[in-house]
Design a protein around this motif. Structure first.
Motif, PDB file in Angstrom:
ATOM      1  N   GLN A  77       0.814  -1.218   0.000  1.00 41.58           N
ATOM      2  CA  GLN A  77       0.000   0.000   0.000  1.00 41.58           C
ATOM      3  C   GLN A  77       0.848   1.270   0.000  1.00 41.58           C
ATOM      4  OE1 GLN A  77      -3.226  -0.137  -0.539  1.00 41.58           O
ATOM      5  NE2 GLN A  77      -3.074  -2.363  -0.530  1.00 41.58           N
ATOM      6  N   SER A  78       2.155   1.129  -0.098  1.00 42.38           N
ATOM      7  CA  SER A  78       3.067   2.265   0.010  1.00 42.38           C
ATOM      8  C   SER A  78       3.452   2.829  -1.359  1.00 42.38           C
ATOM      9  CB  SER A  78       4.331   1.825   0.747  1.00 42.38           C
ATOM     10  OG  SER A  78       5.267   2.871   0.797  1.00 42.38           O
ATOM     11  N   TYR A  79       3.892   4.095  -1.340  1.00 43.14           N
ATOM     12  CA  TYR A  79       4.458   4.739  -2.525  1.00 43.14           C
ATOM     13  C   TYR A  79       5.960   4.962  -2.357  1.00 43.14           C
ATOM     14  CZ  TYR A  79      -0.224   5.795  -4.275  1.00 43.14           C
ATOM     15  OH  TYR A  79      -1.500   5.691  -4.772  1.00 43.14           O
ATOM     16  N   ASP A  80       6.530   4.479  -1.260  1.00 42.23           N
ATOM     17  CA  ASP A  80       7.949   4.664  -0.947  1.00 42.23           C
ATOM     18  C   ASP A  80       8.768   3.598  -1.676  1.00 42.23           C
ATOM     19  OD1 ASP A  80      10.498   4.918   0.118  1.00 42.23           O
ATOM     20  OD2 ASP A  80       9.780   5.222   2.170  1.00 42.23           O
ATOM     21  N   PHE A  81       9.281   3.955  -2.846  1.00 43.97           N
ATOM     22  CA  PHE A  81       9.984   3.003  -3.717  1.00 43.97           C
ATOM     23  C   PHE A  81      11.162   2.339  -3.011  1.00 43.97           C
ATOM     24  CE2 PHE A  81      13.068   1.999  -7.113  1.00 43.97           C
ATOM     25  CZ  PHE A  81      12.282   1.185  -7.910  1.00 43.97           C
ATOM     26  N   GLU A  82      11.948   3.107  -2.277  1.00 42.47           N
ATOM     27  CA  GLU A  82      13.137   2.549  -1.633  1.00 42.47           C
ATOM     28  C   GLU A  82      12.769   1.551  -0.545  1.00 42.47           C
ATOM     29  OE1 GLU A  82      16.414   5.057  -0.874  1.00 42.47           O
ATOM     30  OE2 GLU A  82      15.933   6.362  -2.558  1.00 42.47           O
ATOM     31  N   ARG A  83      11.776   1.866   0.275  1.00 34.44           N
ATOM     32  CA  ARG A  83      11.362   0.907   1.319  1.00 34.44           C
ATOM     33  C   ARG A  83      10.728  -0.336   0.700  1.00 34.44           C
ATOM     34  NH1 ARG A  83       8.330   3.160   6.387  1.00 34.44           N
ATOM     35  NH2 ARG A  83       8.770   1.035   7.086  1.00 34.44           N
ATOM     36  N   ILE A  84       9.994  -0.154  -0.393  1.00 36.77           N
ATOM     37  CA  ILE A  84       9.380  -1.294  -1.073  1.00 36.77           C
ATOM     38  C   ILE A  84      10.465  -2.242  -1.582  1.00 36.77           C
ATOM     39  CG2 ILE A  84       8.071  -2.000  -3.125  1.00 36.77           C
ATOM     40  CD1 ILE A  84       6.442   0.643  -2.718  1.00 36.77           C
ATOM     41  N   THR A  85      11.498  -1.682  -2.224  1.00 33.95           N
ATOM     42  CA  THR A  85      12.558  -2.531  -2.783  1.00 33.95           C
ATOM     43  C   THR A  85      13.438  -3.142  -1.700  1.00 33.95           C
ATOM     44  OG1 THR A  85      13.969  -0.594  -3.144  1.00 33.95           O
ATOM     45  CG2 THR A  85      12.635  -1.352  -5.006  1.00 33.95           C
ATOM     46  N   GLN A  86      13.379  -2.638  -0.473  1.00 36.00           N
ATOM     47  CA  GLN A  86      14.143  -3.222   0.624  1.00 36.00           C
ATOM     48  C   GLN A  86      13.398  -4.357   1.316  1.00 36.00           C
ATOM     49  OE1 GLN A  86      15.037   0.169   3.076  1.00 36.00           O
ATOM     50  NE2 GLN A  86      16.593   0.925   1.661  1.00 36.00           N
ATOM     51  N   SER A  87      12.108  -4.506   1.057  1.00 38.78           N
ATOM     52  CA  SER A  87      11.366  -5.612   1.672  1.00 38.78           C
ATOM     53  C   SER A  87      11.907  -6.931   1.122  1.00 38.78           C
ATOM     54  CB  SER A  87       9.867  -5.482   1.407  1.00 38.78           C
ATOM     55  OG  SER A  87       9.562  -5.802   0.075  1.00 38.78           O
ATOM     56  N   ALA A  88      11.898  -7.955   1.955  1.00 35.63           N
ATOM     57  CA  ALA A  88      12.524  -9.235   1.609  1.00 35.63           C
ATOM     58  C   ALA A  88      11.948  -9.839   0.324  1.00 35.63           C
ATOM     59  CB  ALA A  88      12.373 -10.222   2.770  1.00 35.63           C
ATOM     60  N   GLU A  89      10.637  -9.831   0.195  1.00 34.50           N
ATOM     61  CA  GLU A  89       9.992 -10.443  -0.975  1.00 34.50           C
ATOM     62  C   GLU A  89      10.373  -9.729  -2.275  1.00 34.50           C
ATOM     63  OE1 GLU A  89       5.490 -11.022  -2.752  1.00 34.50           O
ATOM     64  OE2 GLU A  89       5.741 -10.814  -0.586  1.00 34.50           O
ATOM     65  N   VAL A  90      10.304  -8.404  -2.260  1.00 33.82           N
ATOM     66  CA  VAL A  90      10.615  -7.628  -3.462  1.00 33.82           C
ATOM     67  C   VAL A  90      12.110  -7.702  -3.766  1.00 33.82           C
ATOM     68  CG1 VAL A  90      10.562  -5.328  -4.511  1.00 33.82           C
ATOM     69  CG2 VAL A  90       8.651  -6.108  -3.107  1.00 33.82           C
ATOM     70  N   ASN A  91      12.930  -7.620  -2.742  1.00 38.85           N
ATOM     71  CA  ASN A  91      14.381  -7.706  -2.932  1.00 38.85           C
ATOM     72  C   ASN A  91      14.768  -9.034  -3.583  1.00 38.85           C
ATOM     73  OD1 ASN A  91      17.053  -6.997  -2.838  1.00 38.85           O
ATOM     74  ND2 ASN A  91      17.301  -7.471  -0.679  1.00 38.85           N
ATOM     75  N   GLN A  92      14.123 -10.104  -3.178  1.00 40.98           N
ATOM     76  CA  GLN A  92      14.390 -11.423  -3.780  1.00 40.98           C
ATOM     77  C   GLN A  92      13.983 -11.428  -5.259  1.00 40.98           C
ATOM     78  OE1 GLN A  92      12.187 -14.658  -2.057  1.00 40.98           O
ATOM     79  NE2 GLN A  92      13.339 -16.206  -3.166  1.00 40.98           N
ATOM     80  N   ARG A  93      12.831 -10.850  -5.582  1.00 37.66           N
ATOM     81  CA  ARG A  93      12.384 -10.785  -6.979  1.00 37.66           C
ATOM     82  C   ARG A  93      13.343  -9.956  -7.832  1.00 37.66           C
ATOM     83  NH1 ARG A  93       6.558  -8.518  -6.960  1.00 37.66           N
ATOM     84  NH2 ARG A  93       6.938  -8.540  -9.192  1.00 37.66           N
ATOM     85  N   VAL A  94      13.823  -8.825  -7.278  1.00 30.99           N
ATOM     86  CA  VAL A  94      14.757  -7.959  -8.000  1.00 30.99           C
ATOM     87  C   VAL A  94      16.076  -8.695  -8.229  1.00 30.99           C
ATOM     88  CG1 VAL A  94      16.149  -5.855  -7.802  1.00 30.99           C
ATOM     89  CG2 VAL A  94      13.708  -5.787  -7.281  1.00 30.99           C
ATOM     90  N   THR A  95      16.557  -9.396  -7.208  1.00 27.45           N
ATOM     91  CA  THR A  95      17.808 -10.150  -7.328  1.00 27.45           C
ATOM     92  C   THR A  95      17.687 -11.231  -8.398  1.00 27.45           C
ATOM     93  OG1 THR A  95      18.288  -9.731  -5.001  1.00 27.45           O
ATOM     94  CG2 THR A  95      19.486 -11.541  -6.055  1.00 27.45           C
ATOM     95  N   GLN A  96      16.563 -11.924  -8.429  1.00 24.74           N
ATOM     96  CA  GLN A  96      16.343 -12.953  -9.458  1.00 24.74           C
ATOM     97  C   GLN A  96      16.282 -12.335 -10.849  1.00 24.74           C
ATOM     98  OE1 GLN A  96      12.720 -14.812  -8.104  1.00 24.74           O
ATOM     99  NE2 GLN A  96      13.808 -16.322  -6.859  1.00 24.74           N
ATOM    100  N   ALA A  97      15.647 -11.177 -10.969  1.00 28.54           N
ATOM    101  CA  ALA A  97      15.557 -10.496 -12.272  1.00 28.54           C
ATOM    102  C   ALA A  97      16.938 -10.063 -12.748  1.00 28.54           C
ATOM    103  CB  ALA A  97      14.616  -9.295 -12.185  1.00 28.54           C
TER     104      ALA A  97
END
Length: 181
Positions: free
Chosen positions: A14-34
């Motif tokens: 529900q956030s618009y904070d891009f940096e905090r979103i990308t630091q969350s474990a789930e998103v960080n894992q998806r970014v690392t895989q990409a």
């Protein structure tokens, strides 16, 4: 934190904070895989090959160096091309921004600026040169609406009259990635 105080839970969806979103474990894992699955674009590889072949014929000067020197000059003359696209999606803002982070990670990019507020986020990035265009600037605005998000994205190549479809293909790729769940 005082005794009895409940810690604040961050709901990245529900956030618009891009940096905090990308630091969350789930998103960080998806970014690392990409990033791990990202390969160089065949057009970028072909540009490197043509540059290696052409460089000796131009006195050892790289055609990329010539293009990088001439692009600001032609930009000052007003040469510019680009595309803009706007779509409405019914995903929460954090999901859209997480998908954006994953999409950008799957291509060679450099994020240059991120700004956000209570109901919006603006991200600027650059895309690398290839045979179709030198550097392309990407601008993505995500604005909250009552039932979803308005996403407006612009891809611009300054110093060129024509980009051979690069801006349109990058926007197509971006919006496909943004809608992915």
């Amino acid at each position: 934190m005082q005794l009895g105080e409940v810690p604040e839970v961050f709901d990245w969806r529900q956030s618009y904070d891009f940096e905090r979103i990308t630091q969350s474990a789930e998103v960080n894992q998806r970014v690392t895989q990409a990033k791990a699955g990202a390969g160089r674009d065949t057009s970028s590889l072909l540009l490197d090959l043509i540059d290696a072949v052409a460089s000796p014929m131009m006195g050892g000067i790289s055609s990329l160096a010539i293009a990088k020197a001439s692009q600001p000059l032609t930009a000052k003359l007003g040469f510019k091309t680009g595309k803009e696209r706007r779509e409405f999606v019914t995903l929460p803002p954090g999901e859209v921004l997480a998908n954006l982070a994953v999409t950008l990670a799957s291509i060679e990019h450099s994020i240059t600026c991120v700004t956000f507020g209570d109901n919006h986020c603006h991200i600027r990035a650059t895309l690398p040169p290839d045979l179709r265009a030198m550097e392309v600037r990407l601008s993505v605005n995500i604005d909250g609406a009552e039932q979803g998000m308005w996403i407006t994205a612009t891809a611009e190549a300054e110093g060129q009259w024509y980009d051979w479809g690069k801006c349109q293909s990058q926007l197509d790729r971006l919006f496909t990635g943004l809608r992915a769940a």
